[in-house]
Every structure is written in C-alpha cells, then in structure tokens.
Design a protein around this motif. Sequence first.
Motif, PDB file in Angstrom:
ATOM      1  N   UNK A 156     -18.084  17.456   2.050  1.00  0.00           N
ATOM      2  CA  UNK A 156     -17.469  16.132   1.958  1.00  0.00           C
ATOM      3  C   UNK A 156     -15.986  16.371   1.733  1.00  0.00           C
ATOM      4  N   UNK A 157     -15.184  15.801   2.618  1.00  0.00           N
ATOM      5  CA  UNK A 157     -13.734  15.942   2.535  1.00  0.00           C
ATOM      6  C   UNK A 157     -13.140  14.610   2.117  1.00  0.00           C
ATOM      7  N   UNK A 158     -12.280  14.654   1.125  1.00  0.00           N
ATOM      8  CA  UNK A 158     -11.522  13.477   0.732  1.00  0.00           C
ATOM      9  C   UNK A 158     -10.063  13.843   0.919  1.00  0.00           C
ATOM     10  N   UNK A 159      -9.386  13.097   1.762  1.00  0.00           N
ATOM     11  CA  UNK A 159      -7.991  13.393   2.096  1.00  0.00           C
ATOM     12  C   UNK A 159      -7.166  12.144   1.826  1.00  0.00           C
ATOM     13  N   UNK A 160      -6.016  12.340   1.172  1.00  0.00           N
ATOM     14  CA  UNK A 160      -5.121  11.224   0.866  1.00  0.00           C
ATOM     15  C   UNK A 160      -3.700  11.577   1.280  1.00  0.00           C
ATOM     16  N   UNK A 161      -2.968  10.553   1.704  1.00  0.00           N
ATOM     17  CA  UNK A 161      -1.547  10.708   2.037  1.00  0.00           C
ATOM     18  C   UNK A 161      -0.786   9.523   1.448  1.00  0.00           C
ATOM     19  N   UNK A 162       0.470   9.761   1.134  1.00  0.00           N
ATOM     20  CA  UNK A 162       1.354   8.696   0.678  1.00  0.00           C
ATOM     21  C   UNK A 162       2.393   8.429   1.758  1.00  0.00           C
ATOM     22  N   UNK A 215       0.857  -1.191   0.000  1.00  0.00           N
ATOM     23  CA  UNK A 215       0.000   0.000   0.000  1.00  0.00           C
ATOM     24  C   UNK A 215       0.892   1.240   0.000  1.00  0.00           C
ATOM     25  N   UNK A 216       0.755   2.044  -1.053  1.00  0.00           N
ATOM     26  CA  UNK A 216       1.578   3.249  -1.211  1.00  0.00           C
ATOM     27  C   UNK A 216       1.029   4.430  -0.418  1.00  0.00           C
ATOM     28  N   UNK A 252      -3.529  12.514  10.737  1.00  0.00           N
ATOM     29  CA  UNK A 252      -4.044  11.261  11.303  1.00  0.00           C
ATOM     30  C   UNK A 252      -3.870  10.106  10.317  1.00  0.00           C
ATOM     31  N   UNK A 253      -4.094  10.361   9.027  1.00  0.00           N
ATOM     32  CA  UNK A 253      -3.900   9.317   8.021  1.00  0.00           C
ATOM     33  C   UNK A 253      -2.419   8.971   7.882  1.00  0.00           C
ATOM     34  N   UNK A 254      -1.560   9.990   7.896  1.00  0.00           N
ATOM     35  CA  UNK A 254      -0.115   9.739   7.796  1.00  0.00           C
ATOM     36  C   UNK A 254       0.367   8.869   8.969  1.00  0.00           C
ATOM     37  N   UNK A 255      -0.236   9.041  10.128  1.00  0.00           N
ATOM     38  CA  UNK A 255       0.160   8.255  11.301  1.00  0.00           C
ATOM     39  C   UNK A 255      -0.117   6.774  11.123  1.00  0.00           C
ATOM     40  N   UNK A 256      -1.024   6.417  10.206  1.00  0.00           N
ATOM     41  CA  UNK A 256      -1.309   4.987   9.984  1.00  0.00           C
ATOM     42  C   UNK A 256      -0.134   4.266   9.315  1.00  0.00           C
ATOM     43  N   UNK A 257       0.850   5.036   8.814  1.00  0.00           N
ATOM     44  CA  UNK A 257       2.033   4.446   8.204  1.00  0.00           C
ATOM     45  C   UNK A 257       3.232   4.423   9.139  1.00  0.00           C
ATOM     46  N   UNK A 258       3.096   5.030  10.316  1.00  0.00           N
ATOM     47  CA  UNK A 258       4.191   5.032  11.278  1.00  0.00           C
ATOM     48  C   UNK A 258       4.281   3.692  11.984  1.00  0.00           C
ATOM     49  N   UNK A 259       5.489   3.289  12.270  1.00  0.00           N
ATOM     50  CA  UNK A 259       5.680   1.992  12.935  1.00  0.00           C
ATOM     51  C   UNK A 259       5.903   2.148  14.411  1.00  0.00           C
ATOM     52  N   UNK A 286       3.591  12.901   0.976  1.00  0.00           N
ATOM     53  CA  UNK A 286       2.755  13.714   0.083  1.00  0.00           C
ATOM     54  C   UNK A 286       1.306  13.661   0.558  1.00  0.00           C
ATOM     55  N   UNK A 287       0.611  14.787   0.404  1.00  0.00           N
ATOM     56  CA  UNK A 287      -0.781  14.904   0.848  1.00  0.00           C
ATOM     57  C   UNK A 287      -1.600  15.613  -0.215  1.00  0.00           C
ATOM     58  N   UNK A 288      -2.883  15.294  -0.249  1.00  0.00           N
ATOM     59  CA  UNK A 288      -3.808  15.984  -1.144  1.00  0.00           C
ATOM     60  C   UNK A 288      -5.207  15.876  -0.556  1.00  0.00           C
ATOM     61  N   UNK A 289      -6.027  16.884  -0.840  1.00  0.00           N
ATOM     62  CA  UNK A 289      -7.398  16.918  -0.331  1.00  0.00           C
ATOM     63  C   UNK A 289      -8.333  17.460  -1.395  1.00  0.00           C
ATOM     64  N   UNK A 290      -9.586  17.068  -1.276  1.00  0.00           N
ATOM     65  CA  UNK A 290     -10.656  17.621  -2.108  1.00  0.00           C
ATOM     66  C   UNK A 290     -11.831  17.930  -1.186  1.00  0.00           C
TER      67      UNK A 290
END
Length: 180
Positions: free
Chosen positions: A134-140, A91-92, A173-180, A144-148
């Motif tokens: 409606x918020x759509x938020x993405x992180x890599x 998952x990127x 909060x989404x970026x934290x899901x990739x932290x170990x 990198x981050x992007x929102x609509x």
Amino acid sequence: MSNTPMAANPLTRAVLEIDEYASGLGWDRPARLFALVDTARLRAEQPSLAGRLGQDGEQETTAYTPIEQDEIPTGKPLDEFLGTIAWPDAVAGCALTVERLMLPPSAEAQVPKNLDEAALTKWVAEHPERQEVRMTVAVLRDGARESALRLRDKDSPTEVLTGSDLVPGLAQALAATFEE
C-alpha cells in the motif's frame, strides 16, 4: 489519529495518518484521494470543526488535515483520472493511497520482453517474489513530497517505510494536479 508516530515533518505526519486510516480499513480496497488543508487555516475558517480535529487549545501552524474526497471511478485509469483534477486555492496539497503488486529489483531481469499491459500484470501477479504494497503519496503546492509504503506481509505501523522519493512517478502525477 492517536497511534500515528510523531514525525518531525508535518507532511510525513499527514502521510502516516492517512496510512493508519487506510490500514484500519483493511486490504483489497480501492484507491483513496485526499485534499490536504492547513490545519490552522481550517480551524480559523471553520471553528466548529476545531473540537473534531482534536487539540482544541493547540495551534500547530505547520500541520495538514487530510480530507477524503469522493471515490475514484473504477473504470478509468488512475493517471487519466488524476489529469481531470483541479484543486481550489484552500487546498495546500493532496495525497493518494493505492495498493499495488511490487517485485524486488532482482526480478527486473526476469521480465519477459514484449508483454502488453494485461500480460505484464498477469505475469507480476503470478511471480513468486511479488509483494502486495500500500503506497500513500502526498505532495504540496510548493513541491514538497512524502511517501509511506506498507507491505501486506509486514502490516504493522512500525514496519512502514517513509521517504520523499519512494514513488516518484505517482508523486509527479499528483503534483501535476496543481499545475494550471
């Protein structure tokens, strides 16, 4: 999605694709979580999916394919739920679409002091300047981050606002899901 505008940034395209998908489902929907996978890698590892992904002959090396995850539990606060997620290496990135009520900055001075969360939610819901969004938020993984953002009263693909810092708390909060 065929109606998604072509954006220069692949992450922006993924966010707009998810926004279009959520728009097709209508309003008053629960939050939705998506894994973002590298499209070229997905095609290479799952060739049977190539036709379903479209553009069979094209190898776009910087595209992301959103894959919707299981429903988000309704009885748990979103921040607590996100704290339980761990993504596999394939998952990127990830994205979340969620509906909220929003007030304009001019309403900040009107917020009564010492309201608990339930009272504040009620106050916002009754405020005459509230907007449903409606918020759509993405992180890599690389940060990198992007929102609509799409307002309910301007529910049109041409009225969607995009930017990397529109919803910084949710992106964090989404970026934290990739932290170990």
